[in-house]
Design a protein around this motif. Structure first.
Motif, short mmCIF file in Angstrom:
data_model
loop_
_atom_site.label_atom_id
_atom_site.label_comp_id
_atom_site.label_asym_id
_atom_site.label_seq_id
_atom_site.Cartn_x
_atom_site.Cartn_y
_atom_site.Cartn_z
N ILE A 1 -40.91 1.88 21.22
CA ILE A 1 -40.76 2.15 19.42
C ILE A 1 -39.73 1.50 18.50
O ILE A 1 -40.08 1.26 17.50
CB ILE A 1 -39.98 3.64 19.55
CG1 ILE A 1 -40.89 4.00 20.58
CG2 ILE A 1 -39.56 4.28 18.52
CD1 ILE A 1 -40.42 6.05 20.84
N GLN A 2 -38.62 0.95 19.26
CA GLN A 2 -38.08 0.00 18.18
C GLN A 2 -38.58 -1.53 17.66
O GLN A 2 -38.88 -1.51 16.73
CB GLN A 2 -36.28 -0.23 18.88
CG GLN A 2 -35.49 -0.98 17.91
CD GLN A 2 -34.04 -1.49 18.76
OE1 GLN A 2 -34.00 -1.09 19.69
NE2 GLN A 2 -33.01 -2.28 17.89
N ILE A 3 -38.91 -1.99 18.95
CA ILE A 3 -39.51 -3.28 18.68
C ILE A 3 -40.89 -2.74 17.49
O ILE A 3 -41.23 -4.24 16.54
CB ILE A 3 -40.06 -3.82 19.79
CG1 ILE A 3 -38.84 -4.50 21.04
CG2 ILE A 3 -41.13 -5.16 19.80
CD1 ILE A 3 -39.76 -4.79 22.21
N ASP B 1 -46.05 -17.58 24.43
CA ASP B 1 -45.22 -19.00 24.39
C ASP B 1 -43.43 -19.12 23.80
O ASP B 1 -42.66 -19.20 24.26
CB ASP B 1 -45.52 -19.57 23.89
CG ASP B 1 -46.82 -20.16 25.41
OD1 ASP B 1 -47.26 -19.84 26.15
OD2 ASP B 1 -47.66 -20.77 24.15
N PHE B 2 -43.81 -18.34 22.79
CA PHE B 2 -42.60 -18.13 22.02
C PHE B 2 -41.75 -17.25 21.38
O PHE B 2 -43.08 -16.33 21.06
CB PHE B 2 -42.62 -19.20 20.38
CG PHE B 2 -42.77 -20.52 21.39
CD1 PHE B 2 -41.79 -20.98 21.64
CD2 PHE B 2 -43.89 -21.75 21.72
CE1 PHE B 2 -41.46 -22.50 22.35
CE2 PHE B 2 -43.97 -22.66 21.57
CZ PHE B 2 -42.82 -23.46 22.08
N ILE B 3 -40.78 -16.71 20.94
CA ILE B 3 -40.74 -15.02 20.61
C ILE B 3 -39.20 -15.10 19.19
O ILE B 3 -38.64 -16.52 19.80
CB ILE B 3 -39.99 -14.48 21.93
CG1 ILE B 3 -40.24 -13.91 23.04
CG2 ILE B 3 -39.64 -13.00 20.53
CD1 ILE B 3 -41.19 -13.37 22.48
N GLU B 4 -39.67 -14.96 18.43
CA GLU B 4 -38.53 -15.21 17.33
C GLU B 4 -39.17 -13.98 16.02
O GLU B 4 -39.83 -13.15 15.67
CB GLU B 4 -40.37 -15.65 15.69
CG GLU B 4 -39.53 -17.52 16.27
CD GLU B 4 -40.58 -18.61 14.73
OE1 GLU B 4 -40.06 -18.38 13.70
OE2 GLU B 4 -41.43 -18.90 15.09
N GLY B 5 -37.75 -13.78 16.12
CA GLY B 5 -36.46 -12.67 14.83
C GLY B 5 -36.60 -11.46 15.81
O GLY B 5 -36.54 -10.19 15.32
N ILE B 6 -37.26 -10.95 17.32
CA ILE B 6 -37.04 -10.16 17.53
C ILE B 6 -35.72 -9.27 18.69
O ILE B 6 -34.99 -8.46 18.24
CB ILE B 6 -38.34 -9.64 18.57
CG1 ILE B 6 -39.54 -9.61 17.89
CG2 ILE B 6 -38.23 -8.45 19.24
CD1 ILE B 6 -41.07 -10.67 18.63
N ALA B 7 -35.56 -10.32 19.06
CA ALA B 7 -34.06 -10.82 20.17
C ALA B 7 -33.01 -11.54 19.28
O ALA B 7 -33.50 -12.35 18.67
CB ALA B 7 -34.85 -10.58 21.63
N ASN C 1 -31.77 -8.10 29.97
CA ASN C 1 -30.34 -8.35 29.56
C ASN C 1 -31.05 -8.61 28.30
O ASN C 1 -30.21 -8.91 27.03
CB ASN C 1 -29.96 -9.74 29.73
CG ASN C 1 -28.96 -8.93 31.04
OD1 ASN C 1 -27.87 -8.38 31.59
ND2 ASN C 1 -28.46 -9.99 31.95
N ILE C 2 -32.58 -8.72 28.08
CA ILE C 2 -32.57 -8.79 26.66
C ILE C 2 -32.21 -8.37 25.10
O ILE C 2 -32.15 -7.15 25.77
CB ILE C 2 -34.16 -8.89 26.42
CG1 ILE C 2 -34.78 -9.74 27.59
CG2 ILE C 2 -34.75 -8.97 24.72
CD1 ILE C 2 -35.99 -10.46 27.01
N ILE C 3 -31.75 -7.94 24.20
CA ILE C 3 -30.88 -7.47 23.98
C ILE C 3 -32.08 -7.27 22.31
O ILE C 3 -31.70 -8.48 21.79
CB ILE C 3 -29.60 -7.83 22.66
CG1 ILE C 3 -29.12 -7.79 23.70
CG2 ILE C 3 -28.98 -7.00 21.66
CD1 ILE C 3 -27.87 -8.47 23.69
N ILE C 4 -32.39 -6.22 22.34
CA ILE C 4 -33.52 -6.29 20.42
C ILE C 4 -33.08 -5.90 19.77
O ILE C 4 -31.34 -5.62 19.30
CB ILE C 4 -34.57 -4.74 20.80
CG1 ILE C 4 -35.27 -4.88 22.33
CG2 ILE C 4 -35.53 -5.01 19.92
CD1 ILE C 4 -36.04 -6.32 22.38
N LYS C 5 -32.78 -6.76 18.54
CA LYS C 5 -32.67 -6.68 17.39
C LYS C 5 -32.66 -5.49 16.43
O LYS C 5 -33.70 -4.85 16.65
CB LYS C 5 -32.97 -8.03 16.94
CG LYS C 5 -32.34 -8.83 16.56
CD LYS C 5 -32.39 -9.95 15.49
CE LYS C 5 -32.07 -11.26 15.45
NZ LYS C 5 -31.55 -11.95 14.61
N LYS C 6 -31.69 -5.34 16.03
CA LYS C 6 -32.19 -3.68 15.25
C LYS C 6 -32.47 -3.97 13.93
O LYS C 6 -32.26 -4.86 13.01
CB LYS C 6 -30.74 -2.46 15.32
CG LYS C 6 -30.39 -2.33 16.41
CD LYS C 6 -28.92 -1.55 16.51
CE LYS C 6 -28.97 -0.84 17.69
NZ LYS C 6 -29.25 0.16 18.75
#
Length: 151
Positions: free
Chosen positions: A28-30, A99-105, A146-151
């Motif tokens: 829901i947050q993502i 392959d790449f994650i930006e700005g989410i975690a 351990n992934i921390i999702i940005k708020k």
């Protein structure tokens, strides 16, 4: 055997199924659904033959781009997406780990430049099975638990 509807049907929109129950609120947050004005229905700890228990989210009148949906793989890599029109599933999509994650975690290293300065976080996905990320800046490795999702 009679089927029992646990989460009400929607006429048009998206259903995200096979979410681990403990990952529901992260999904829901993502997707930023807490700010949505669309009708949202979710169920948690629903019976699943494949997963034991699962969660599901239904969003009325909203469809997602592939890159939005692929972000949820960080916390729900086995999620399935159903596109619904006129109460019928017209398309099923499987989410794929990008392959790449930006700005989410957020990087788990508190001293990482992405946590200290106003810099967008970037990660290389080094494992797609058990999602594992490597920070672009400090190279710290983070596993799925351990992934921390940005708020």
């Amino acid at each position: 055997m009679q089927k029992e509807l646990k989460v009400s049907a929607i006429k048009n929109g998206t259903a995200i199924d096979h979410i681990p129950s403990n990952a529901l609120f992260k999904v829901i947050q993502i997707l930023g659904l807490e700010k949505s004005e669309h009708q949202i229905t979710f169920g948690m700890n629903l019976e699943s033959k494949r997963m034991g228990n699962k969660a599901i989210i239904k969003i009325a009148d909203r469809y997602f781009k592939d890159d939005e949906i692929n972000r949820i793989t960080l916390v729900a890599p086995q999620a399935k997406l159903n596109i619904i029109k006129d109460y019928e599933v017209i398309e099923k999509k499987i989410v794929e780990v990008p392959d790449f994650i930006e700005g989410i975690a957020r990087c788990i290293n508190p001293k990482c430049v992405s946590n200290v300065e106003n810099i967008k976080s970037k990660f290389k996905v080094i494992s797609k099975d058990k999602v594992t990320l490597q920070c672009h800046y400090c190279e710290r490795i983070t596993n799925q638990e351990n992934i921390i999702i940005k708020k």
